[in-house]
Design an enzyme around this catalytic site. Structure first.
Site, PDB file in Angstrom:
ATOM      1  N   ILE A  59       0.841  -1.194   0.000  1.00 53.26           N
ATOM      2  CA  ILE A  59       0.000   0.000   0.000  1.00 53.26           C
ATOM      3  C   ILE A  59       0.874   1.241   0.000  1.00 53.26           C
ATOM      4  O   ILE A  59       1.868   1.304   0.722  1.00 53.26           O
ATOM      5  CB  ILE A  59      -0.887   0.022   1.265  1.00 53.26           C
ATOM      6  CG1 ILE A  59      -1.751  -1.237   1.327  1.00 53.26           C
ATOM      7  CG2 ILE A  59      -1.734   1.283   1.331  1.00 53.26           C
ATOM      8  CD1 ILE A  59      -2.221  -1.582   2.711  1.00 53.26           C
ATOM      9  N   CYS A  60       0.491   2.227  -0.796  1.00 55.04           N
ATOM     10  CA  CYS A  60       1.153   3.535  -0.754  1.00 55.04           C
ATOM     11  C   CYS A  60       0.063   4.599  -0.882  1.00 55.04           C
ATOM     12  O   CYS A  60      -1.106   4.334  -0.643  1.00 55.04           O
ATOM     13  CB  CYS A  60       2.230   3.658  -1.827  1.00 55.04           C
ATOM     14  SG  CYS A  60       1.600   3.700  -3.517  1.00 55.04           S
ATOM     15  N   ARG A  61       0.435   5.791  -1.281  1.00 55.31           N
ATOM     16  CA  ARG A  61      -0.543   6.879  -1.387  1.00 55.31           C
ATOM     17  C   ARG A  61      -1.498   6.670  -2.558  1.00 55.31           C
ATOM     18  O   ARG A  61      -2.707   6.815  -2.425  1.00 55.31           O
ATOM     19  CB  ARG A  61       0.185   8.219  -1.521  1.00 55.31           C
ATOM     20  CG  ARG A  61      -0.731   9.414  -1.605  1.00 55.31           C
ATOM     21  CD  ARG A  61       0.054  10.723  -1.680  1.00 55.31           C
ATOM     22  NE  ARG A  61      -0.838  11.837  -1.916  1.00 55.31           N
ATOM     23  CZ  ARG A  61      -1.281  12.202  -3.110  1.00 55.31           C
ATOM     24  NH1 ARG A  61      -0.912  11.548  -4.187  1.00 55.31           N
ATOM     25  NH2 ARG A  61      -2.094  13.227  -3.240  1.00 55.31           N
ATOM     26  N   MET A  87      -3.948   4.752  -0.600  1.00 60.27           N
ATOM     27  CA  MET A  87      -4.701   5.311   0.517  1.00 60.27           C
ATOM     28  C   MET A  87      -5.688   6.379   0.069  1.00 60.27           C
ATOM     29  O   MET A  87      -6.682   6.623   0.756  1.00 60.27           O
ATOM     30  CB  MET A  87      -3.747   5.872   1.571  1.00 60.27           C
ATOM     31  CG  MET A  87      -3.018   4.795   2.354  1.00 60.27           C
ATOM     32  SD  MET A  87      -4.113   3.631   3.212  1.00 60.27           S
ATOM     33  CE  MET A  87      -4.869   4.688   4.451  1.00 60.27           C
TER      34      MET A  87
END
Length: 98
Positions: A59-61, A87
């Site tokens: 998961i990242c931005r 996110m």
């Protein structure tokens, strides 16, 4: 590497390791409860914190960094997917953050 939706990631939270690869200042805005935070630049040094027997959801931005991380993890013998939209998509879906 598969790209999975935030809904799929939410459904798989109990069966997978959630790996948040964002930087500290990004995580300060909130992260998925139960996720492990290892910034992308520290992943190689901290790989032992992950269980190779348990699937990983990176998961990242927005989903770009996590796609690179998932590819690297798959190359290192893990089973890893990336969460599409990161996110940003998770928050837009109204899913929980801590």
């Amino acid at each position: 590497m598969a790209e999975i939706t935030v809904t799929e990631a939410d459904q798989r939270r109990g069966q997978a390791q959630l790996l948040d690869v964002r930087e500290d200042f990004e995580v300060a805005e909130g992260m998925i409860p139960g996720a492990l935070h290892i910034p992308m630049g520290q992943l190689q040094a901290r790989l032992s914190e992950l269980d190779a027997a348990v699937p990983v959801i990176a998961i990242c931005r927005s989903g770009n960094r996590s796609a690179h991380v998932a590819d690297a993890l798959n190359g290192a013998g893990f089973t890893a997917d990336t969460m599409a939209g990161g996110m940003i998509a998770w928050s837009r879906a109204g899913l929980p953050t801590a």
